[in-house]
Scaffold this active site. Structure first.
Site, mmCIF file in Angstrom:
data_model
loop_
_atom_site.group_PDB
_atom_site.id
_atom_site.type_symbol
_atom_site.label_atom_id
_atom_site.label_comp_id
_atom_site.label_asym_id
_atom_site.label_seq_id
_atom_site.Cartn_x
_atom_site.Cartn_y
_atom_site.Cartn_z
ATOM 1 N N HIS A 272 -0.615 -33.443 27.825
ATOM 2 C CA HIS A 272 0.796 -33.305 28.198
ATOM 3 C C HIS A 272 1.103 -34.187 29.421
ATOM 4 O O HIS A 272 2.006 -35.018 29.393
ATOM 5 C CB HIS A 272 1.102 -31.835 28.507
ATOM 6 C CG HIS A 272 2.518 -31.566 28.886
ATOM 7 N ND1 HIS A 272 3.436 -31.046 28.005
ATOM 8 C CD2 HIS A 272 3.194 -31.758 30.045
ATOM 9 C CE1 HIS A 272 4.616 -30.924 28.605
ATOM 10 N NE2 HIS A 272 4.499 -31.341 29.852
ATOM 11 N N GLU A 273 0.311 -34.001 30.478
ATOM 12 C CA GLU A 273 0.568 -34.774 31.703
ATOM 13 C C GLU A 273 0.314 -36.261 31.468
ATOM 14 O O GLU A 273 0.962 -37.115 32.067
ATOM 15 C CB GLU A 273 -0.274 -34.242 32.867
ATOM 16 C CG GLU A 273 0.014 -32.775 33.240
ATOM 17 C CD GLU A 273 1.490 -32.459 33.434
ATOM 18 O OE1 GLU A 273 2.254 -33.362 33.832
ATOM 19 O OE2 GLU A 273 1.899 -31.298 33.174
ATOM 20 N N HIS A 276 3.448 -37.803 30.261
ATOM 21 C CA HIS A 276 4.323 -38.113 31.400
ATOM 22 C C HIS A 276 3.800 -39.353 32.123
ATOM 23 O O HIS A 276 4.568 -40.230 32.524
ATOM 24 C CB HIS A 276 4.343 -36.938 32.387
ATOM 25 C CG HIS A 276 5.142 -35.740 31.932
ATOM 26 N ND1 HIS A 276 6.456 -35.833 31.533
ATOM 27 C CD2 HIS A 276 4.817 -34.420 31.835
ATOM 28 C CE1 HIS A 276 6.901 -34.614 31.198
ATOM 29 N NE2 HIS A 276 5.924 -33.744 31.374
ATOM 30 N N GLU A 304 10.080 -35.190 28.941
ATOM 31 C CA GLU A 304 9.341 -34.142 28.233
ATOM 32 C C GLU A 304 9.022 -34.565 26.793
ATOM 33 O O GLU A 304 8.013 -34.135 26.229
ATOM 34 C CB GLU A 304 10.151 -32.836 28.270
ATOM 35 C CG GLU A 304 9.377 -31.583 27.944
ATOM 36 C CD GLU A 304 8.296 -31.190 28.970
ATOM 37 O OE1 GLU A 304 8.163 -31.849 30.012
ATOM 38 O OE2 GLU A 304 7.566 -30.236 28.682
HETATM 39 ZN ZN ZN Z 1 6.159 -31.645 31.117
#
Ligand code: ZN
Length: 510
Positions: A272-273, A276, A304
């Protein structure tokens, strides 16, 4: 127009923005340090550093010097044409300047005070399962937040909620969100009910085998490097709450967390990170653009979408694990050697209604978000009295997820957001999932052998698509325009439903 012919007021404006960007990167740097390595004893001095810096940044962002330069540039017809990068950049600088200057100082101060009081009360109320003790402080924060929205203003025919979303998801209205969310909500509820009532949940016990934290960290670094995260311009560290911070040119920090017996949690957080982080590394921060809107992320929803795509579309799929499971076994002394690929992939795609948003799975998560969207919109518009929040929460929860909320601590008191006055923030989580799913369909049409590539650990074509269609544009286009340009269609809920049906349904024997 070529850089050489840009007028002085424009180059002065860009230089000023670059300095503000640099100050912002210092703020990000000390805040990252606070979360990662700062000794507890440094907290007092760090608070002083952070608040001094925040004051300096706010002063610059609201200065008449900035306002004058902006106005001069806007009066220049060659510069302010929005179809050019310079014009788009000016449009976004104006948005930022207006947001920073529209609020009266008294309101900013009152809100800051109310927020810090409400957070303390919220902690106690949550610990004691005592919603009534939170009502007064929450009412105060939401009243001031509504006032903030009125100061920002919104389009005719709109509502104050629109002005608040604008801080996180520019140019999006509550009605536009509702149009996408409502059909999704009903289809999701039915989908989840069908799975949980008629399906057999996949086996997941083996996911909780004990894996040493250092080994999980080495694995996380190995997979994110393979996804394309550049460790010459970034780091991965450990924090209680994972986050990613793009400091500036050549420096992107991501963090994750590890639990010995919950390896999928770390994989999910890290990927997830990393999503980003890849976005931050792909923004055009080099050259003259750093500090300007062209080098910044367009919205929370688009940010996101990047994290969710790598975490869910890639990270829960069979192609990815075809490559990654042998890598995991190599790092983890063959901990999953006895688990075949299909069994493993099914275990990564469970669907179980539960009470806590941050612990929920890919399918049920969006219902947690939609519930909050409906309730906060009603509270801010004055359609729901704050004292009635628990009843409204529990009723919606039953309708959406089929569960009876046992108490307010596991219900409407679970999130910190409202005590901060963060209204309009929650929907960006689901907007991210929706944008990700819609882009994912286009990407798979554009790269027909993407699955075969990922099964070999090749993610370059996918990353190139994201670089070209999303990352390189910064804030030149709005999220809706970016979606239209990249996928040829406005945002729609159908791709996310199709994704979940393709992915989660096969994990349940039906
Ligand atoms: Zn996030």
């Amino acid at each position: 127009m070529p850089t050489a012919t840009l007028p002085q007021h424009y180059t002065d404006l860009i230089a000023l923005q670059r300095e503000s960007g640099t100050l912002g990167s210092i703020a990000a740097n000390i805040s990252w340090d606070q979360e990662t390595y700062m000794p507890a004893g440094g907290a007092g001095a760090r608070a002083e550093q952070s608040s001094l810096l925040a004051g300096i940044i706010h002063e610059r962002n609201t200065s008449s010097k900035l306002g004058d330069l902006l106005a001069q540039c806007e009066a220049d017809a060659d510069l302010s044409d929005e179809s050019t990068p310079e014009g788009a950049s000016l449009r976004e600088m104006r948005r930022d300047y207006d947001l920073a200057t529209k609020l009266p100082t008294d309101l900013v101060k009152a809100l800051a005070l109310a927020q810090s009081t409400a957070q303390e009360t919220w902690k106690k109320s949550r610990a004691n399962n005592d919603f009534p003790s939170f009502v007064d402080d929450l009412t105060k924060v939401l009243d001031l937040t509504r006032e903030k929205g009125e100061c920002y203003g919104y389009k005719e025919g709109g509502e104050v909620y629109d002005a608040l979303i604008n801080e996180y998801e520019p140019d999006t209205t509550a009605k536009e969100i509702e149009v996408v969310f409502t059909p999704l909500r009903d289809r999701l509820s039915a989908f989840i009910k069908d799975l949980t009532e008629n399906g057999t949940a996949p086996k997941v016990d083996f996911l909780h085998r004990s894996i040493a934290v250092e080994k999980q960290h080495a694995f996380g670094q190995a997979i994110t490097a393979q996804l394309g995260f550049d460790y010459n311009t970034g780091r991965l560290d450990t924090t209680t709450h994972p986050f990613c911070s793009g400091f500036g040119p050549g420096d992107t920090r991501m963090t994750t967390r590890y639990e010995p017996t919950n390896f999928p949690d770390a994989v999910g957080s890290t990927m997830h990170e990393c999503g980003h982080g890849l976005y931050e590394q792909g923004l055009p921060k080099g050259g003259a653009l750093f500090g300007t809107p062209l080098a910044a992320a367009v919205s929370l929803g688009i940010h996101e979408s990047q994290s969710r795509m790598w975490e869910n579309m890639v990270g829960r799929g069979k192609p990815f694990w075809n490559w990654a499971l042998p890598v995991a076994n190599k790092h983890f002394d063959n901990a999953f050697e006895d688990i075949d690929l299909d069994t493993f992939v099914k275990s990564m795609n469970t669907c179980t209604p539960s009470f806590i948003r941050v612990e929920s799975d890919e399918s049920t998560y969006n219902l947690h978000v939609m519930l909050r969207f409906e309730l906060e919109r009603a509270m801010i518009n004055g359609d729901l009295a704050i004292k009635d929040l628990p009843g409204a929460w529990n009723e919606k929860f039953k309708n959406f997820l089929g569960l009876d909320v046992p108490d307010d601590t596991t219900g409407c008191l679970q999130d910190v957001h409202w005590s901060f006055g963060l209204v309009g923030y929650f929907p960006t989580y689901t907007l991210g999932n929706l944008y990700a799913a819609q882009m994912w369909e286009t990407i798979n049409e554009t790269i027909p052998d993407l699955d075969a590539q990922m099964a070999k650990g090749e993610f370059g074509a996918l990353l190139s698509w994201l670089r070209e269609n999303i990352h390189q544009h910064g804030r030149r286009y709005s999220a809706a325009q970016l979606c239209q340009r990249a996928t040829g269609k406005p945002l729609d809920a159908a791709p996310l439903m199709r994704h979940l049906e393709r992915r989660v349904k096969p994990a349940y024997c039906m």
